[in-house]
Design a protein around this motif. Structure first.
Motif, PDB file in Angstrom:
ATOM      1  N   ARG A  33       0.846  -1.206   0.000  1.00 35.51           N
ATOM      2  CA  ARG A  33       0.000   0.000   0.000  1.00 35.51           C
ATOM      3  C   ARG A  33       0.874   1.245   0.000  1.00 35.51           C
ATOM      4  O   ARG A  33       0.512   2.275  -0.549  1.00 35.51           O
ATOM      5  N   ALA A  34       2.056   1.133   0.605  1.00 37.50           N
ATOM      6  CA  ALA A  34       2.917   2.310   0.731  1.00 37.50           C
ATOM      7  C   ALA A  34       3.716   2.585  -0.536  1.00 37.50           C
ATOM      8  O   ALA A  34       4.243   3.669  -0.722  1.00 37.50           O
ATOM      9  N   VAL A  35       3.846   1.590  -1.426  1.00 35.40           N
ATOM     10  CA  VAL A  35       4.698   1.767  -2.605  1.00 35.40           C
ATOM     11  C   VAL A  35       3.817   1.881  -3.843  1.00 35.40           C
ATOM     12  O   VAL A  35       3.127   0.926  -4.195  1.00 35.40           O
ATOM     13  N   PRO A  36       3.799   3.044  -4.490  1.00 33.75           N
ATOM     14  CA  PRO A  36       2.914   3.203  -5.646  1.00 33.75           C
ATOM     15  C   PRO A  36       3.384   2.389  -6.845  1.00 33.75           C
ATOM     16  O   PRO A  36       4.558   2.047  -6.952  1.00 33.75           O
ATOM     17  N   SER A  37       2.457   2.083  -7.747  1.00 33.31           N
ATOM     18  CA  SER A  37       2.802   1.453  -9.028  1.00 33.31           C
ATOM     19  C   SER A  37       3.715   2.414  -9.793  1.00 33.31           C
ATOM     20  O   SER A  37       3.635   3.625  -9.610  1.00 33.31           O
ATOM     21  N   SER A  38       4.590   1.868 -10.652  1.00 32.87           N
ATOM     22  CA  SER A  38       5.527   2.733 -11.375  1.00 32.87           C
ATOM     23  C   SER A  38       4.772   3.687 -12.295  1.00 32.87           C
ATOM     24  O   SER A  38       4.070   3.262 -13.207  1.00 32.87           O
ATOM     25  N   VAL A  39       4.924   4.976 -12.026  1.00 36.62           N
ATOM     26  CA  VAL A  39       4.253   5.991 -12.834  1.00 36.62           C
ATOM     27  C   VAL A  39       4.660   5.821 -14.294  1.00 36.62           C
ATOM     28  O   VAL A  39       3.870   6.008 -15.219  1.00 36.62           O
ATOM     29  N   ILE A  40       5.921   5.430 -14.506  1.00 39.55           N
ATOM     30  CA  ILE A  40       6.417   5.365 -15.877  1.00 39.55           C
ATOM     31  C   ILE A  40       5.785   4.203 -16.630  1.00 39.55           C
ATOM     32  O   ILE A  40       5.348   4.352 -17.767  1.00 39.55           O
ATOM     33  N   ARG A  41       5.673   3.051 -15.975  1.00 36.56           N
ATOM     34  CA  ARG A  41       5.015   1.917 -16.646  1.00 36.56           C
ATOM     35  C   ARG A  41       3.566   2.273 -16.965  1.00 36.56           C
ATOM     36  O   ARG A  41       3.057   1.959 -18.033  1.00 36.56           O
ATOM     37  N   ASP A  42       2.896   2.933 -16.028  1.00 35.20           N
ATOM     38  CA  ASP A  42       1.504   3.333 -16.254  1.00 35.20           C
ATOM     39  C   ASP A  42       1.424   4.272 -17.455  1.00 35.20           C
ATOM     40  O   ASP A  42       0.553   4.154 -18.318  1.00 35.20           O
ATOM     41  N   LEU A  43       2.367   5.170 -17.510  1.00 39.77           N
ATOM     42  CA  LEU A  43       2.368   6.161 -18.571  1.00 39.77           C
ATOM     43  C   LEU A  43       2.621   5.510 -19.940  1.00 39.77           C
ATOM     44  O   LEU A  43       1.970   5.821 -20.934  1.00 39.77           O
ATOM     45  N   LEU A  44       3.544   4.540 -19.948  1.00 39.56           N
ATOM     46  CA  LEU A  44       3.866   3.876 -21.211  1.00 39.56           C
ATOM     47  C   LEU A  44       2.642   3.162 -21.764  1.00 39.56           C
ATOM     48  O   LEU A  44       2.390   3.165 -22.972  1.00 39.56           O
ATOM     49  N   ALA A  45       1.843   2.592 -20.872  1.00 40.69           N
ATOM     50  CA  ALA A  45       0.642   1.882 -21.319  1.00 40.69           C
ATOM     51  C   ALA A  45      -0.300   2.856 -22.033  1.00 40.69           C
ATOM     52  O   ALA A  45      -1.017   2.482 -22.958  1.00 40.69           O
ATOM     53  N   LEU A  46      -0.276   4.110 -21.609  1.00 41.53           N
ATOM     54  CA  LEU A  46      -1.187   5.094 -22.211  1.00 41.53           C
ATOM     55  C   LEU A  46      -0.667   5.645 -23.535  1.00 41.53           C
ATOM     56  O   LEU A  46      -1.446   5.995 -24.421  1.00 41.53           O
ATOM     57  N   ILE A  47       0.649   5.748 -23.670  1.00 42.02           N
ATOM     58  CA  ILE A  47       1.152   6.464 -24.840  1.00 42.02           C
ATOM     59  C   ILE A  47       1.611   5.558 -25.976  1.00 42.02           C
ATOM     60  O   ILE A  47       1.826   6.038 -27.078  1.00 42.02           O
ATOM     61  N   GLU A  48       1.732   4.240 -25.719  1.00 39.08           N
ATOM     62  CA  GLU A  48       2.180   3.363 -26.795  1.00 39.08           C
ATOM     63  C   GLU A  48       0.973   3.035 -27.675  1.00 39.08           C
ATOM     64  O   GLU A  48       0.264   2.082 -27.424  1.00 39.08           O
ATOM     65  N   ARG A  49       0.705   3.867 -28.674  1.00 42.91           N
ATOM     66  CA  ARG A  49      -0.383   3.534 -29.595  1.00 42.91           C
ATOM     67  C   ARG A  49       0.118   3.696 -31.028  1.00 42.91           C
ATOM     68  O   ARG A  49       1.098   4.419 -31.261  1.00 42.91           O
ATOM     69  N   PRO A  50      -0.535   3.012 -32.002  1.00 41.89           N
ATOM     70  CA  PRO A  50      -0.039   3.055 -33.378  1.00 41.89           C
ATOM     71  C   PRO A  50       0.055   4.501 -33.867  1.00 41.89           C
ATOM     72  O   PRO A  50      -0.785   5.321 -33.522  1.00 41.89           O
ATOM     73  N   GLY A  51       1.070   4.761 -34.656  1.00 36.17           N
ATOM     74  CA  GLY A  51       1.219   6.105 -35.218  1.00 36.17           C
ATOM     75  C   GLY A  51       2.113   6.987 -34.374  1.00 36.17           C
ATOM     76  O   GLY A  51       2.682   7.949 -34.884  1.00 36.17           O
ATOM     77  N   VAL A  52       2.249   6.692 -33.091  1.00 34.51           N
ATOM     78  CA  VAL A  52       3.105   7.518 -32.229  1.00 34.51           C
ATOM     79  C   VAL A  52       4.551   7.060 -32.380  1.00 34.51           C
ATOM     80  O   VAL A  52       4.836   5.862 -32.307  1.00 34.51           O
ATOM     81  N   ILE A  53       5.447   7.999 -32.644  1.00 30.35           N
ATOM     82  CA  ILE A  53       6.875   7.688 -32.559  1.00 30.35           C
ATOM     83  C   ILE A  53       7.262   7.945 -31.111  1.00 30.35           C
ATOM     84  O   ILE A  53       7.254   9.087 -30.650  1.00 30.35           O
ATOM     85  N   SER A  54       7.528   6.861 -30.398  1.00 30.60           N
ATOM     86  CA  SER A  54       7.722   6.999 -28.957  1.00 30.60           C
ATOM     87  C   SER A  54       9.191   6.895 -28.581  1.00 30.60           C
ATOM     88  O   SER A  54       9.806   5.846 -28.753  1.00 30.60           O
ATOM     89  N   PHE A  55       9.713   7.990 -28.058  1.00 31.11           N
ATOM     90  CA  PHE A  55      11.046   7.960 -27.457  1.00 31.11           C
ATOM     91  C   PHE A  55      10.938   7.574 -25.981  1.00 31.11           C
ATOM     92  O   PHE A  55      11.891   7.683 -25.236  1.00 31.11           O
ATOM     93  N   ALA A  56       9.726   7.164 -25.584  1.00 31.98           N
ATOM     94  CA  ALA A  56       9.471   6.927 -24.162  1.00 31.98           C
ATOM     95  C   ALA A  56       9.889   5.535 -23.718  1.00 31.98           C
ATOM     96  O   ALA A  56      10.494   5.360 -22.672  1.00 31.98           O
ATOM     97  N   GLY A  57       9.541   4.512 -24.538  1.00 26.57           N
ATOM     98  CA  GLY A  57       9.544   3.149 -24.044  1.00 26.57           C
ATOM     99  C   GLY A  57      10.897   2.586 -23.660  1.00 26.57           C
ATOM    100  O   GLY A  57      11.055   2.007 -22.596  1.00 26.57           O
ATOM    101  N   GLY A  58      11.861   2.730 -24.521  1.00 24.54           N
ATOM    102  CA  GLY A  58      13.160   2.147 -24.198  1.00 24.54           C
ATOM    103  C   GLY A  58      13.199   0.648 -24.386  1.00 24.54           C
ATOM    104  O   GLY A  58      13.931  -0.051 -23.681  1.00 24.54           O
TER     105      GLY A  58
END
Ligand SMILES: Cc1ncc(COP(=O)(O)O)c(C=O)c1O
Length: 404
Positions: A24-49
């Motif tokens: 409960r004290a440790v949040p889910s990784s904001v970055i993993r959550d964010l990647l799930a939202l931004i990885e969509r077709p057509g996007v050139i993503s410098f995010a994922g790595g």
């Protein structure tokens, strides 16, 4: 417009006990959550790595799995020792020895990705309330491991040359830490490398103050320019520096094969933690990797990857001057997967991301990588996922997004 919301915190269900306080004290990784939202077709993503899948040696992997199943048969599918496949441990040890850190196969424990190595070390080394010093910015999923073990995380400022050694000594004085966590080579997220003199200085502080160093080094073999630097474990006596490494970036991340390199005193704790976690890493995957290395394919595969990633890094670095606002700075890494950009004071990259997505380009805002005070004007850009042409197009889109 895309909204960026983190995964909701776990809720309590009436009539059932709550989840353990530690999760409960440790949040889910904001970055993993964010990647799930931004990885969509057509996007050139410098995010994922993500490592480039077209560079995976599928043929070589298939040949090794075939050979192992043909030669070892059922043994390749049986339970096996917790420490790992001896041939694979020896092969990892030989690579360290080549890099200037004499290592025996017995010093190596194979883990299910180096992420598991970090987790096992957190279990083996950290008691609740212990202080763990961490670079700022840092690799978040490691910080989750320490937080789950109940550590108090204290951020050590890092500059152009990596960890700020003076600040480290002052914090060590104040907090009597148990451990320093560092990614000394082509760091995630900054791409920076600690040079030899700074490595020596960090190790000297650790010796003086009686703490261990966890050297998380999954990118060291992905060097495109400059000279290799000795692993930190080569700069001190046994046990002071514990290292983790990985086949994820040089072979394939889906194999989930990494390792811990350490002396017997820590290894015993790692083995107990691993028995409790998963008994051992997949027998057949380890055997296939050992076969692949023995067949001499890894060096050729790493060479191919290095050549291609060098072109991709250069394409990103070539596009950034026109893409980022005047006064921006960015790292020029000699290897790894990431460039870290700092926009001028006043810019907030978290607020910029939705605008970038409207232009079908993405990056990771830098703020979540800071365990302490975030720097909102920073961003992480990965250059490994696309070829140079797509990277050039991505930087043009970034320019359009930043121009407003
Ligand atoms: C610094 C660092 N350490 C560890 C890992 C974990 O990698 P793996 O578990 O695939 O070996 C990563 C993955 O991106 C990383 O960037």
């Amino acid at each position: 417009m895309t909204t960026l919301q983190p995964t909701p915190a776990p809720t309590t269900v009436p009539g059932l006990p709550p989840l353990a306080a530690r999760v409960r004290a440790v949040p889910s990784s904001v970055i993993r959550d964010l990647l799930a939202l931004i990885e969509r077709p057509g996007v050139i993503s410098f995010a994922g790595g993500l490592p480039a899948p077209e560079l995976f040696d599928v043929e070589g992997a298939r040949a090794s799995f075939d050979a192992v199943l043909a030669e070892a048969g059922p043994r390749a599918l049986q339970y096996s020792p917790t420490e790992g496949n001896r041939a694979l441990r020896d092969a990892v040890a030989a690579r360290y020895t080549e890099r200037g850190l004499p290592t025996d196969g017995a010093d190596v424990v194979i883990t299910t990705g180096s992420q598991q190595g970090l987790n096992l070390l957190a279990t083996a080394l950290v008691d609740p309330g212990d202080v763990v010093l961490v670079e700022s910015p840092s690799y978040l999923a490691a910080l989750q491991c320490f937080a789950l073990a109940g550590a108090k995380l204290v951020a050590v400022p890092s500059g152009e040359d990596g960890v700020d050694v003076e600040a480290l000594a002052a914090l060590a004085d104040r907090w009597a830490p148990k451990l320093l966590y560092t990614v000394p080579t082509f760091q995630n997220p900054t791409g920076r490398t600690l040079d030899l003199a700074n490595r020596q200085a960090v190790v000297a502080v650790a010796e003086r103050h009686g703490f261990r160093v966890l050297e998380d080094d999954p990118y060291a073999e992905l060097r495109y320019s400059g000279e290799p630097v000795l692993p930190m474990a080569a700069l001190t006596g046994p046990g002071r520096v514990v290292s983790t490494g990985s086949f994820s970036k040089i072979l394939a991340p889906g194999l989930r094969l990494g390792w811990v390199r350490t002396d017997p005193s820590v290894r015993a704790g790692v083995v107990v933690a691993k028995q409790a976690a998963d008994l051992h890493t997949s027998t057949v995957d380890q055997a296939a990797a050992a076969h692949y290395l023995a067949a001499g394919r890894l060096d050729a595969a790493v060479d191919r990857t290095r050549q291609e990633y060098r072109r991709r890094r250069d394409a990103l670095l070539a596009g950034l001057p026109a893409a980022l606002p005047p006064g921006s700075r960015w790292t020029t890494p000699d290897g790894g997967m990431f460039v870290w950009a700092t926009l001028p004071e006043g810019w907030d990259t978290t607020a910029l991301l939705p605008r970038a997505l409207e232009h079908d380009v993405a990056f990771v805002p830098g703020a979540p990588f800071f365990p302490g005070d975030p720097q909102p004007s920073t961003m992480r850009l990965s250059f490994t996922t696309y070829g140079p042409d797509a990277i050039a197009e991505g930087t043009r889109r970034l320019a359009a997004a930043l121009a407003g």
